[in-house]
Design a protein around this motif. Structure first.
Motif, PDB file in Angstrom:
ATOM      1  N   LEU A 378      29.314  51.223  36.006  1.00  0.00           N
ATOM      2  CA  LEU A 378      30.718  51.130  36.404  1.00  0.00           C
ATOM      3  C   LEU A 378      30.841  50.662  37.856  1.00  0.00           C
ATOM      4  CD1 LEU A 378      31.947  54.471  34.802  1.00  0.00           C
ATOM      5  CD2 LEU A 378      32.526  52.169  34.006  1.00  0.00           C
ATOM      6  N   GLU A 379      29.978  51.191  38.711  1.00  0.00           N
ATOM      7  CA  GLU A 379      30.017  50.805  40.124  1.00  0.00           C
ATOM      8  C   GLU A 379      29.679  49.331  40.305  1.00  0.00           C
ATOM      9  OE1 GLU A 379      27.728  51.855  44.338  1.00  0.00           O
ATOM     10  OE2 GLU A 379      27.457  53.146  42.578  1.00  0.00           O
ATOM     11  N   LEU A 380      28.644  48.851  39.617  1.00  0.00           N
ATOM     12  CA  LEU A 380      28.253  47.446  39.736  1.00  0.00           C
ATOM     13  C   LEU A 380      29.355  46.520  39.250  1.00  0.00           C
ATOM     14  CD1 LEU A 380      24.546  47.683  38.513  1.00  0.00           C
ATOM     15  CD2 LEU A 380      25.327  47.285  40.848  1.00  0.00           C
ATOM     16  N   ALA A 381      29.974  46.876  38.128  1.00  0.00           N
ATOM     17  CA  ALA A 381      31.030  46.022  37.585  1.00  0.00           C
ATOM     18  C   ALA A 381      32.266  46.052  38.466  1.00  0.00           C
ATOM     19  CB  ALA A 381      31.368  46.465  36.162  1.00  0.00           C
ATOM     20  N   ALA A 382      32.617  47.235  38.982  1.00  0.00           N
ATOM     21  CA  ALA A 382      33.821  47.347  39.813  1.00  0.00           C
ATOM     22  C   ALA A 382      33.712  46.497  41.068  1.00  0.00           C
ATOM     23  CB  ALA A 382      34.042  48.810  40.187  1.00  0.00           C
ATOM     24  N   ALA A 383      32.507  46.339  41.593  1.00  0.00           N
ATOM     25  CA  ALA A 383      32.327  45.533  42.804  1.00  0.00           C
ATOM     26  C   ALA A 383      32.747  44.094  42.584  1.00  0.00           C
ATOM     27  CB  ALA A 383      30.868  45.586  43.250  1.00  0.00           C
ATOM     28  N   ARG A 384      32.719  43.612  41.335  1.00  0.00           N
ATOM     29  CA  ARG A 384      33.047  42.220  41.037  1.00  0.00           C
ATOM     30  C   ARG A 384      34.550  41.950  41.047  1.00  0.00           C
ATOM     31  NH1 ARG A 384      29.026  39.532  42.792  1.00  0.00           N
ATOM     32  NH2 ARG A 384      27.097  40.620  42.248  1.00  0.00           N
ATOM     33  N   LEU A 385      35.364  43.010  41.139  1.00  0.00           N
ATOM     34  CA  LEU A 385      36.807  42.791  41.194  1.00  0.00           C
ATOM     35  C   LEU A 385      37.254  42.216  42.532  1.00  0.00           C
ATOM     36  CD1 LEU A 385      38.264  45.855  39.279  1.00  0.00           C
ATOM     37  CD2 LEU A 385      37.872  43.538  38.478  1.00  0.00           C
ATOM     38  N   ARG A 386      36.323  42.097  43.467  1.00  0.00           N
ATOM     39  CA  ARG A 386      36.650  41.381  44.698  1.00  0.00           C
ATOM     40  C   ARG A 386      36.984  39.923  44.407  1.00  0.00           C
ATOM     41  NH1 ARG A 386      32.088  44.378  46.810  1.00  0.00           N
ATOM     42  NH2 ARG A 386      32.746  45.807  48.481  1.00  0.00           N
ATOM     43  N   VAL A 387      36.317  39.390  43.376  1.00  0.00           N
ATOM     44  CA  VAL A 387      36.432  37.940  43.142  1.00  0.00           C
ATOM     45  C   VAL A 387      36.946  37.577  41.758  1.00  0.00           C
ATOM     46  CG1 VAL A 387      34.655  37.349  44.826  1.00  0.00           C
ATOM     47  CG2 VAL A 387      33.988  37.888  42.471  1.00  0.00           C
ATOM     48  N   MET A 388      37.255  38.554  40.902  1.00  0.00           N
ATOM     49  CA  MET A 388      37.779  38.234  39.574  1.00  0.00           C
ATOM     50  C   MET A 388      38.735  39.322  39.107  1.00  0.00           C
ATOM     51  SD  MET A 388      34.429  38.942  37.106  1.00  0.00           S
ATOM     52  CE  MET A 388      33.343  37.886  38.065  1.00  0.00           C
ATOM     53  N   THR A 389      39.601  38.973  38.193  1.00  0.00           N
ATOM     54  CA  THR A 389      40.575  39.916  37.652  1.00  0.00           C
ATOM     55  C   THR A 389      39.914  40.788  36.591  1.00  0.00           C
ATOM     56  OG1 THR A 389      41.242  38.443  35.860  1.00  0.00           O
ATOM     57  CG2 THR A 389      42.395  38.198  37.993  1.00  0.00           C
ATOM     58  N   PRO A 390      40.529  41.948  36.234  1.00  0.00           N
ATOM     59  CA  PRO A 390      39.968  42.769  35.157  1.00  0.00           C
ATOM     60  C   PRO A 390      39.814  41.997  33.854  1.00  0.00           C
ATOM     61  CG  PRO A 390      41.591  44.032  36.381  1.00  0.00           C
ATOM     62  CD  PRO A 390      41.659  42.617  36.903  1.00  0.00           C
ATOM     63  N   GLY A 391      40.780  41.115  33.543  1.00  0.00           N
ATOM     64  CA  GLY A 391      40.673  40.328  32.320  1.00  0.00           C
ATOM     65  C   GLY A 391      39.467  39.407  32.345  1.00  0.00           C
ATOM     66  N   ALA A 392      39.246  38.734  33.472  1.00  0.00           N
ATOM     67  CA  ALA A 392      38.081  37.850  33.592  1.00  0.00           C
ATOM     68  C   ALA A 392      36.785  38.656  33.536  1.00  0.00           C
ATOM     69  CB  ALA A 392      38.156  37.079  34.904  1.00  0.00           C
ATOM     70  N   LEU A 393      36.805  39.854  34.091  1.00  0.00           N
ATOM     71  CA  LEU A 393      35.621  40.704  34.055  1.00  0.00           C
ATOM     72  C   LEU A 393      35.280  41.119  32.619  1.00  0.00           C
ATOM     73  CD1 LEU A 393      33.463  42.246  35.620  1.00  0.00           C
ATOM     74  CD2 LEU A 393      35.099  44.097  35.963  1.00  0.00           C
ATOM     75  N   VAL A 394      36.303  41.468  31.838  1.00  0.00           N
ATOM     76  CA  VAL A 394      36.076  41.813  30.431  1.00  0.00           C
ATOM     77  C   VAL A 394      35.406  40.658  29.701  1.00  0.00           C
ATOM     78  CG1 VAL A 394      37.188  42.316  28.229  1.00  0.00           C
ATOM     79  CG2 VAL A 394      37.940  43.480  30.303  1.00  0.00           C
ATOM     80  N   GLU A 395      35.925  39.453  29.932  1.00  0.00           N
ATOM     81  CA  GLU A 395      35.377  38.283  29.249  1.00  0.00           C
ATOM     82  C   GLU A 395      33.920  38.063  29.643  1.00  0.00           C
ATOM     83  OE1 GLU A 395      36.352  33.514  28.731  1.00  0.00           O
ATOM     84  OE2 GLU A 395      37.744  34.836  29.788  1.00  0.00           O
ATOM     85  N   ARG A 396      33.613  38.207  30.935  1.00  0.00           N
ATOM     86  CA  ARG A 396      32.233  38.023  31.389  1.00  0.00           C
ATOM     87  C   ARG A 396      31.310  39.067  30.751  1.00  0.00           C
ATOM     88  NH1 ARG A 396      30.865  35.089  36.100  1.00  0.00           N
ATOM     89  NH2 ARG A 396      32.447  33.522  36.482  1.00  0.00           N
ATOM     90  N   LEU A 397      31.769  40.323  30.744  1.00  0.00           N
ATOM     91  CA  LEU A 397      30.944  41.384  30.181  1.00  0.00           C
ATOM     92  C   LEU A 397      30.733  41.198  28.685  1.00  0.00           C
ATOM     93  CD1 LEU A 397      32.388  44.517  32.045  1.00  0.00           C
ATOM     94  CD2 LEU A 397      30.173  43.436  32.428  1.00  0.00           C
ATOM     95  N   ASP A 398      31.791  40.799  27.976  1.00  0.00           N
ATOM     96  CA  ASP A 398      31.685  40.599  26.526  1.00  0.00           C
ATOM     97  C   ASP A 398      30.637  39.545  26.186  1.00  0.00           C
ATOM     98  OD1 ASP A 398      33.492  42.509  25.875  1.00  0.00           O
ATOM     99  OD2 ASP A 398      35.190  41.160  25.618  1.00  0.00           O
ATOM    100  N   HIS A 399      30.547  38.518  27.044  1.00  0.00           N
ATOM    101  CA  HIS A 399      29.570  37.458  26.786  1.00  0.00           C
ATOM    102  C   HIS A 399      28.168  37.822  27.274  1.00  0.00           C
ATOM    103  CE1 HIS A 399      33.209  35.039  26.179  1.00  0.00           C
ATOM    104  NE2 HIS A 399      32.432  34.226  25.468  1.00  0.00           N
TER     105      HIS A 399
END
Length: 859
Positions: A378-399
């Motif tokens: 959760l911590e690693l993924a949350a850090a990526r919200l500096r540069v992407m939206t939650p929706g974009a993060l979901v898409e990246r994680l799903d792939h």
């Protein structure tokens, strides 16, 4: 505020902005640690009577400390504090009464059973218009309150234009301290573990002696264990020791890590026995973190820690220890609601304006589900919200996650999740940051920014950008150690990147870079350690201690023997003051026994380290005299006067331990050493040689010559702020006064050593000074009090493995006389009382003997 007041004759530990902290010691121990940390983070100097050693020191002492302080911080809860014999109020109230006209910050912890006398004091404080008064609930809240209040005072009252003070230095770490290594301070609030925390705390407080928290890496075992240990703290009156086993490397060194956490220094080769003796009568908790790294050592560790002791053991491990009596608590993932709360908090740390909204709620739920509620993921993924939206993060994680996790089906489900999240986070880095992350995986504990730039082996700006990217991605964590920035890497990430380095065939190259960094660092530190800059370098070397060990081990394993010697040699004063000469001697012996040729210089270095301690420990050290004499000649040929002087001191001490001591030869060698140290301008070396000459004069009952030497040492110590040898000199002057019948002056001298030892955390100095007070009480025919001092010193030596060659112990004759005399029974009563007493009470008793004599000596 009276900024122009004259400092008292008793100086505070340093000359920075001083914050006097007043509170009871035991009931507020966590709060005192929190306040100390807050003060030091602001580069101020906490003025505290720590080590549990001075709840009520002489009134003149804390009056002088108060007069030199700039801010008064009072922390109160339920107890009124100890009232010394002959006093009408406790030290707690007396400190308030004596506080000068300085800002006063008062913090009251909520309580239900407050002493009536404390209520009376609090009523007075509330009526004082100069005091700021606020309530708090726990140490975490107190940290925030104190930090904010001190920062406000700095801004309002202590602007640089009005202070006329030198630049603030980094808070000093006491390298000589033998205190327990306490619990780490968490970076974040524990969320979603309330039931787990209650269960684990209950296990600890209701009598379970061995509890193991199990679960995959990144699940939060360490965080929960630390929180439970804090919650159970009052059940362990002798304290909590924290042992991080990730840095150990091999099972055979696990006991050394435990000894280090218990404050045991230079215990010799019988660490197991030293640990057993240390824990024998202590009701304490030992937290072993990440035991899976040394699981083969688990039976030995558990036996040493639990058998024949009152201690309890809390362990974290990815696998059970499989030891008799083990209670296992398996930790699973966070529940969805708690996981989402953790994710939002981490996201706000990365992007302060982030908020959970109706628009992103569905995406947050999907993120938490994809990451299986694993806190580190959760911590690693949350850090990526500096540069992407939650929706974009979901898409990246799903792939990314299903693809990355496919390669590790042999791993448990949660472990596949964390591994896949690490891989995904690393793939988002640019090439420079990715390359640097892999190389930083060879640091077993942590690193400074300078080390990270070195490992990048390129343009400094590019390296700094790479470090920033790693911090922003939560792949490394940044903390402040005083004014130094220190970085650590979460254990699962470090394990992953080391595997990647090894798979690419780049591990040896990275370890070589690491070792070369510490060879050059040792050279720079060595030059500074013989100057007043020692006090700036010692705290840094404490931070780097495990990295230095790793570098030496690698150089020895790689048969780069001369490089290993050149790393060892410049740090002698650090090994000495940090109580690591035993470990250094093992390295020296390893060098001598290693296959391959040593240069003459390296051979001399190895000879010194391999034989120096034997010169004190052996009663027949003839076997070390010849190799040491050869080392002197080698250093002379090399033009290394420091090395020559150092080995001469070792030769002098070796001559003393012969069956028929060679005092003439010892004096000759010590004088040559002193002259060489004087020629090269090494004041610390002069203190060692001067102390040796004074000691030799004292042994020969040349009291005038001995006094002159030790008084010279004190003058030089005060010039260079060498507090360790200042205390040692006072100790020997105290024995001169005992042997010449001046007991009043002896009380002052042993009191000064006691004061210095508590200030710098040198518990061996405490033991020595209490033995001095034992001798004084015996000469004053107070056998029970003498026993009390001796018993306290005895148990302190046992707990910290602070043993001394009996031939050089000045109190031995007095001990034999009192045990063989008519007061032997009274002495034994006092001795048992001293062994079971709180150290703070015994030290307070010693300070009560100093009153009057201290002021007379100072005037």
């Amino acid at each position: 505020m009276n900024m122009g007041r004259v400092a008292g004759v008793i100086r505070t530990p340093d000359q920075r902005l001083r914050v006097f902290v007043s509170s009871t010691l035991k009931e507020l121990a966590p709060e005192r640690r929190a306040v100390r940390a807050a003060i030091e983070r602001l580069a101020m100097a906490p003025v505290m009577f720590e080590l549990g050693a001075r709840p009520h020191p002489p009134r003149e002492l804390y009056r002088a400390y108060l007069e030199q302080s700039d801010i008064f911080v009072g922390i109160y809860w339920e107890q009124y504090g100890w009232i010394a014999p002959g006093e009408g109020v406790s030290g707690l109230e007396d400190e308030w009464n004596l506080a000068p006209g300085i800002p006063k910050l008062i913090y009251l912890k909520a309580g239900e059973h407050r002493d009536e006398r404390l209520d009376g004091l609090l009523a007075r404080i509330r009526d004082d218009d100069h005091a700021s008064y606020v309530a708090f609930t726990d140490a975490a809240e107190l940290t925030g309150l104190v930090t904010a209040d001190l920062a406000t005072l700095l801004a309002e009252r202590f602007d640089a234009a009005n202070l006329r003070r030198p630049a603030l230095a980094a808070p000093e770490v006491d390298v000589a301290s033998t205190q327990l290594i306490g619990l780490p301070s968490p970076r974040t609030t524990l969320r979603g573990r309330e039931q787990d925390l209650a269960r684990l705390t209950r296990l600890l407080t209701e009598g379970e002696r061995l509890v193991t928290v199990t679960g995959p890496g990144g699940i939060g075992k360490s965080r929960l264990a630390v929180a439970a240990a804090r919650a159970a703290e009052t059940s362990f009156p002798d304290g909590i020791a924290f042992v991080d086993l990730t840095r150990v490397g091999e099972a055979g060194r696990a006991m050394g890590a435990v000894a280090n956490a218990l404050g045991i220094r230079d215990a010799g080769h019988s660490l197991d026995e030293a640990v057993r003796v240390s824990l024998r009568e202590r009701r304490m908790l030992v937290l072993l973190d990440n035991v899976e790294h040394v699981v083969d050592a688990a039976p030995e560790l558990c036996a040493a820690l639990i058998d024949d002791s009152a201690a309890s053991l809390l362990a974290t491990s990815r696998i059970p220890l499989r030891v008799d009596g083990e209670a296992i608590m398996e930790l699973g993932p966070l529940q969805p609601a708690a996981a989402e709360q953790v994710f939002v908090e981490r996201a706000q740390a990365a992007k302060p304006d982030f908020q959970r909204t109706d628009a992103n709620a569905e995406a947050l739920t999907a993120i938490v589900a994809a990451l299986d509620g694993v806190p580190l993921a959760l911590e690693l993924a949350a850090a990526r919200l500096r540069v992407m939206t939650p929706g974009a993060l979901v898409e990246r994680l799903d792939h990314a996650l299903p693809l990355l996790a496919d390669g590790g089906r042999d791993l448990p489900e949660r472990q596949r999740t964390i591994r896949a999240t690490i891989e995904w986070s690393i793939r988002l880095l640019n090439d420079d940051a990715r390359r640097l992350l892999l190389r930083l995986g060879v640091f077993p504990t942590g690193f400074a920014l300078e080390a990270a730039v070195w490992m990048a082996q390129g343009d400094e700006t590019t390296a700094l950008d790479a470090v920033s990217a790693l911090v922003e991605g939560s792949l490394i964590r940044e903390r402040d150690h005083g004014q130094r920035t220190w970085y650590t890497m979460p254990v699962p990430i470090r394990e992953y990147v080391r595997q990647q380095l090894e798979g690419r065939g780049e591990l040896e190259e990275a370890r070589d870079l690491h070792a070369r960094f510490y060879v050059q660092l040792a050279g720079r530190a060595g030059r500074a350690l013989v100057t007043p800059e020692q006090r700036l370098w010692m705290p840094r070397l404490v931070d780097e201690r495990d990295e230095l060990r790793a570098a030496i081990d690698y150089l020895l394993q790689s048969h780069r023997l001369d490089d290993a010697a050149e790393l060892l040699w410049p740090l002698l004063w650090f090994w000495f003051m940090g109580g690591q000469l035993i470990e250094a001697s093992v390295w020296g012996t390893t060098l001598l026994a290693a296959e391959g040729s040593l240069s003459p210089r390296s051979s001399a270095i190895a000879t010194f380290y391999g034989h120096a301690l034997a010169s004190w420990q052996s009663f027949e050290p003839v076997r070390v005299l010849r190799p040491l004499a050869r080392a002197v000649k080698t250093f002379r040929r090399e033009g290394d006067r420091f090395g020559q002087a150092l080995v001469l001191i070792t030769l002098a001490t070796a001559r003393l331990t012969k069956r028929f001591p060679d005092y003439i030869g010892a004096v000759r060698d010590a004088r040559k050493s002193y002259a060489l140290m004087e020629q090269i301008g090494d004041p610390f070396g002069q203190n060692i040689a001067g102390t040796t000459l004074g000691f030799l004069a004292l042994l020969r009952r040349d009291f005038a010559g001995a006094r002159r030497r030790f008084e010279e040492v004190i003058v030089r110590c005060r010039e260079i702020d060498d507090r360790l040898f200042e205390g040692i000199a006072h100790y020997h002057l105290g024995w001169i006064d005992v042997q010449t019948g001046n007991l009043g002056q002896a009380k002052y001298r042993f009191g000064e050593q006691l004061r210095v030892s508590t200030d710098i955390g040198a518990e061996e100095g405490l033991a020595f000074s209490l033995e001095g007070f034992f001798a004084i009480a015996a000469q004053e025919d107070d056998a029970e009090r003498a026993g009390r001092f001796f018993g306290a010193a005895e148990v302190l030596r046992e707990r910290k493995a602070l043993f001394w060659n009996r031939r050089f112990a000045f109190h031995t004759k007095t001990l034999q006389e009192i045990r063989g005399g008519s007061d032997a029974a009274l002495f034994e009563v006092g001795r048992l009382d001293g062994r079971n007493a709180d150290l703070d009470d015994v030290v307070a008793l010693a300070f009560s003997m100093v009153r009057g004599t201290q002021l007379a000596a100072l005037t």
